[in-house]
Structures are given as structure tokens and as C-alpha cells.
Design a protein around this motif. Structure first.
Motif, short mmCIF file in Angstrom:
data_model
loop_
_atom_site.label_atom_id
_atom_site.label_comp_id
_atom_site.label_asym_id
_atom_site.label_seq_id
_atom_site.Cartn_x
_atom_site.Cartn_y
_atom_site.Cartn_z
N GLY A 73 0.84 -1.20 0.00
CA GLY A 73 0.00 0.00 0.00
C GLY A 73 0.87 1.24 0.00
N ILE A 74 0.22 2.39 -0.08
CA ILE A 74 0.94 3.66 -0.04
C ILE A 74 0.68 4.33 1.30
CG2 ILE A 74 1.07 5.97 -1.05
CD1 ILE A 74 0.55 4.77 -3.72
N ALA A 75 1.75 4.68 1.98
CA ALA A 75 1.63 5.33 3.29
C ALA A 75 0.86 6.64 3.16
CB ALA A 75 3.02 5.59 3.87
N GLY A 76 -0.10 6.84 4.03
CA GLY A 76 -0.86 8.08 4.04
C GLY A 76 -2.17 8.02 3.28
N VAL A 77 -2.41 6.97 2.49
CA VAL A 77 -3.67 6.83 1.77
C VAL A 77 -4.56 5.92 2.60
CG1 VAL A 77 -4.77 6.04 -0.36
CG2 VAL A 77 -2.55 7.16 -0.45
N ASP A 78 -5.67 6.46 3.09
CA ASP A 78 -6.53 5.71 4.01
C ASP A 78 -7.42 4.68 3.31
OD1 ASP A 78 -5.52 7.10 6.18
OD2 ASP A 78 -7.01 8.69 6.01
N ASN A 79 -7.80 4.91 2.08
CA ASN A 79 -8.64 3.98 1.33
C ASN A 79 -7.78 2.78 0.92
OD1 ASN A 79 -10.03 2.58 -0.72
ND2 ASN A 79 -11.15 4.43 -1.29
N GLU A 80 -8.06 1.60 1.48
CA GLU A 80 -7.23 0.42 1.24
C GLU A 80 -7.24 0.00 -0.23
OE1 GLU A 80 -6.85 -4.18 2.77
OE2 GLU A 80 -7.86 -2.74 4.06
N PHE A 81 -8.39 0.06 -0.88
CA PHE A 81 -8.50 -0.31 -2.30
C PHE A 81 -7.63 0.61 -3.16
CE2 PHE A 81 -10.44 -0.47 -6.50
CZ PHE A 81 -10.67 -1.83 -6.67
N LEU A 82 -7.73 1.91 -2.93
CA LEU A 82 -6.94 2.88 -3.67
C LEU A 82 -5.46 2.76 -3.36
CD1 LEU A 82 -6.95 5.33 -5.58
CD2 LEU A 82 -7.26 6.77 -3.55
N SER A 83 -5.13 2.55 -2.09
CA SER A 83 -3.74 2.43 -1.68
C SER A 83 -3.06 1.23 -2.33
CB SER A 83 -3.68 2.31 -0.15
OG SER A 83 -2.37 2.13 0.27
N THR A 84 -3.74 0.09 -2.35
CA THR A 84 -3.18 -1.11 -2.96
C THR A 84 -3.04 -0.94 -4.47
OG1 THR A 84 -4.15 -2.50 -1.25
CG2 THR A 84 -3.50 -3.60 -3.27
N GLY A 85 -4.07 -0.38 -5.10
CA GLY A 85 -4.02 -0.16 -6.54
C GLY A 85 -2.92 0.80 -6.95
N LEU A 86 -2.78 1.91 -6.24
CA LEU A 86 -1.74 2.88 -6.56
C LEU A 86 -0.34 2.31 -6.34
CD1 LEU A 86 -3.17 6.25 -5.19
CD2 LEU A 86 -2.80 5.59 -7.57
N SER A 87 -0.17 1.51 -5.29
CA SER A 87 1.16 0.92 -5.07
C SER A 87 1.50 -0.06 -6.18
CB SER A 87 1.24 0.25 -3.70
OG SER A 87 0.48 -0.93 -3.66
N GLY A 88 0.50 -0.80 -6.67
CA GLY A 88 0.74 -1.69 -7.80
C GLY A 88 1.12 -0.93 -9.06
N VAL A 89 0.40 0.16 -9.33
CA VAL A 89 0.69 0.98 -10.51
C VAL A 89 2.08 1.60 -10.40
CG1 VAL A 89 0.04 3.13 -11.69
CG2 VAL A 89 -1.70 1.44 -11.11
N LEU A 90 2.42 2.13 -9.24
CA LEU A 90 3.76 2.71 -9.06
C LEU A 90 4.85 1.64 -9.20
CD1 LEU A 90 3.22 5.25 -6.16
CD2 LEU A 90 3.76 5.73 -8.54
N GLY A 91 4.58 0.45 -8.70
CA GLY A 91 5.54 -0.64 -8.84
C GLY A 91 5.76 -1.01 -10.29
N VAL A 92 4.69 -1.09 -11.07
CA VAL A 92 4.80 -1.40 -12.50
C VAL A 92 5.57 -0.30 -13.22
CG1 VAL A 92 3.49 -1.60 -14.66
CG2 VAL A 92 2.79 -2.90 -12.66
N LEU A 93 5.24 0.96 -12.96
CA LEU A 93 5.92 2.07 -13.63
C LEU A 93 7.41 2.12 -13.26
CD1 LEU A 93 3.23 4.88 -13.38
CD2 LEU A 93 3.91 3.57 -15.41
N LEU A 94 7.72 1.88 -12.01
CA LEU A 94 9.12 1.88 -11.57
C LEU A 94 9.88 0.73 -12.23
CD1 LEU A 94 11.28 3.11 -9.74
CD2 LEU A 94 10.51 1.56 -7.95
N THR A 95 9.27 -0.45 -12.26
CA THR A 95 9.91 -1.60 -12.90
C THR A 95 10.10 -1.35 -14.39
OG1 THR A 95 8.92 -3.09 -11.29
CG2 THR A 95 9.70 -4.08 -13.33
N PHE A 96 9.09 -0.79 -15.05
CA PHE A 96 9.18 -0.48 -16.48
C PHE A 96 10.29 0.53 -16.74
CE2 PHE A 96 7.88 1.81 -20.33
CZ PHE A 96 7.75 0.75 -21.21
N ALA A 97 10.40 1.55 -15.90
CA ALA A 97 11.43 2.57 -16.07
C ALA A 97 12.83 1.99 -15.89
CB ALA A 97 11.20 3.73 -15.10
N VAL A 98 13.02 1.18 -14.86
CA VAL A 98 14.34 0.58 -14.61
C VAL A 98 14.71 -0.39 -15.73
CG1 VAL A 98 15.63 -0.95 -13.06
CG2 VAL A 98 14.29 0.93 -12.12
N ALA A 99 13.76 -1.26 -16.11
CA ALA A 99 14.03 -2.22 -17.18
C ALA A 99 14.25 -1.51 -18.51
CB ALA A 99 12.89 -3.22 -17.29
#
Length: 132
Positions: A73-99
């Protein structure tokens, strides 16, 4: 890069973002094999806290470092659904950028000698008055 290759890459990225942002919220809440084996022998209450027994999971501690994407999840985001989704999206974007950066660094580039045409060799072989 060909137009078709870019379409494939963008399509793959969009599918990965959709899966990370939406489908990840529906992943199983049950522990995987490692967690399950570490919890064997313990008893739990209704909130899944260890209440007794003997298992390696009793020595579990909070991670010392933490971080903005800790616990899926993302620290500071209280909505669990949104927090999990955003952390997944950020993880994909970070992985895509590094790769993407790594592939860009190691991509095959034409050698400098291959880029320059050997102008002198063409003129030497041509008959007089017909140089290139």
C-alpha cells in the motif's frame, strides 16, 4: 524501433497497469506457502493475531526500514483499495522505467565504422571519370 514494436510495448504496459491497479485488490488474502508454513502450530483470534501455540511466526517483527510502499500500500492513503491499486501501478511504472533504462543502456548500436561509408574505396574501384 518499428511502429509495431511500440504498440506491443504500450499494450503490454497498459495490461500490466490494469492488473496491478485493479486486479491486485482481489488477490487472495490467505497466506502463501511460506507464510502458511511459518504459522503452523500457532492459534489465532478472529483478527488473525497469534494468541498461542508455538510457531516461527511468533518472532515476526515490523520491518525496520518501512517505506512509502510497505505492506502493499501507499503510506498516508486511508482507502485500502486505492492504496493497494496505486502501489501496484507505481511498482509497474518503476519496474518499467528501470528495465527500459537497462535495455536502453545495453542496446545494440551500429559501430562507428559501419556508419561511415568507405568513400575512398568506392572511388578507387570506379573507372576514371566515373567516381561516385
Amino acid at each position: 524501433m518499428k511502429k509495431r514494436s511500440w504498440g506491443f510495448i504500450v499494450g503490454g504496459l497498459l495490461v500490466a497497469l490494469l492488473l496491478a491497479g485493479v486486479v491486485s485488490n482481489f488477490a487472495s488474502a490467505h497466506p502463501d506457502g511460506l507464510d502458511s508454513s511459518l504459522r503452523e502450530g500457532c492459534t489465532f483470534d478472529a483478527e488473525d493475531n497469534i494468541t498461542g501455540g508455538s510457531c516461527p511466526a511468533q518472532q515476526e517483527k515490523e520491518h525496520e526500514v518501512g517505506g512509502p510502499l510497505a505492506d502493499y500500500g501507499i503510506a498516508g492513503v486511508d482507502n485500502e483499495f486505492l492504496s493497494t491499486g496505486l502501489s501496484g501501478v507505481l511498482g509497474v511504472l518503476l519496474t518499467f522505467a528501470v528495465a527500459g533504462g537497462a535495455f536502453w543502456l545495453v542496446r545494440r548500436r551500429p559501430a562507428a565504422a559501419e556508419d561511415a561509408e568507405p568513400a575512398t574505396a568506392d572511388r578507387a574501384d570506379a573507372p576514371a571519370g566515373q567516381a561516385g
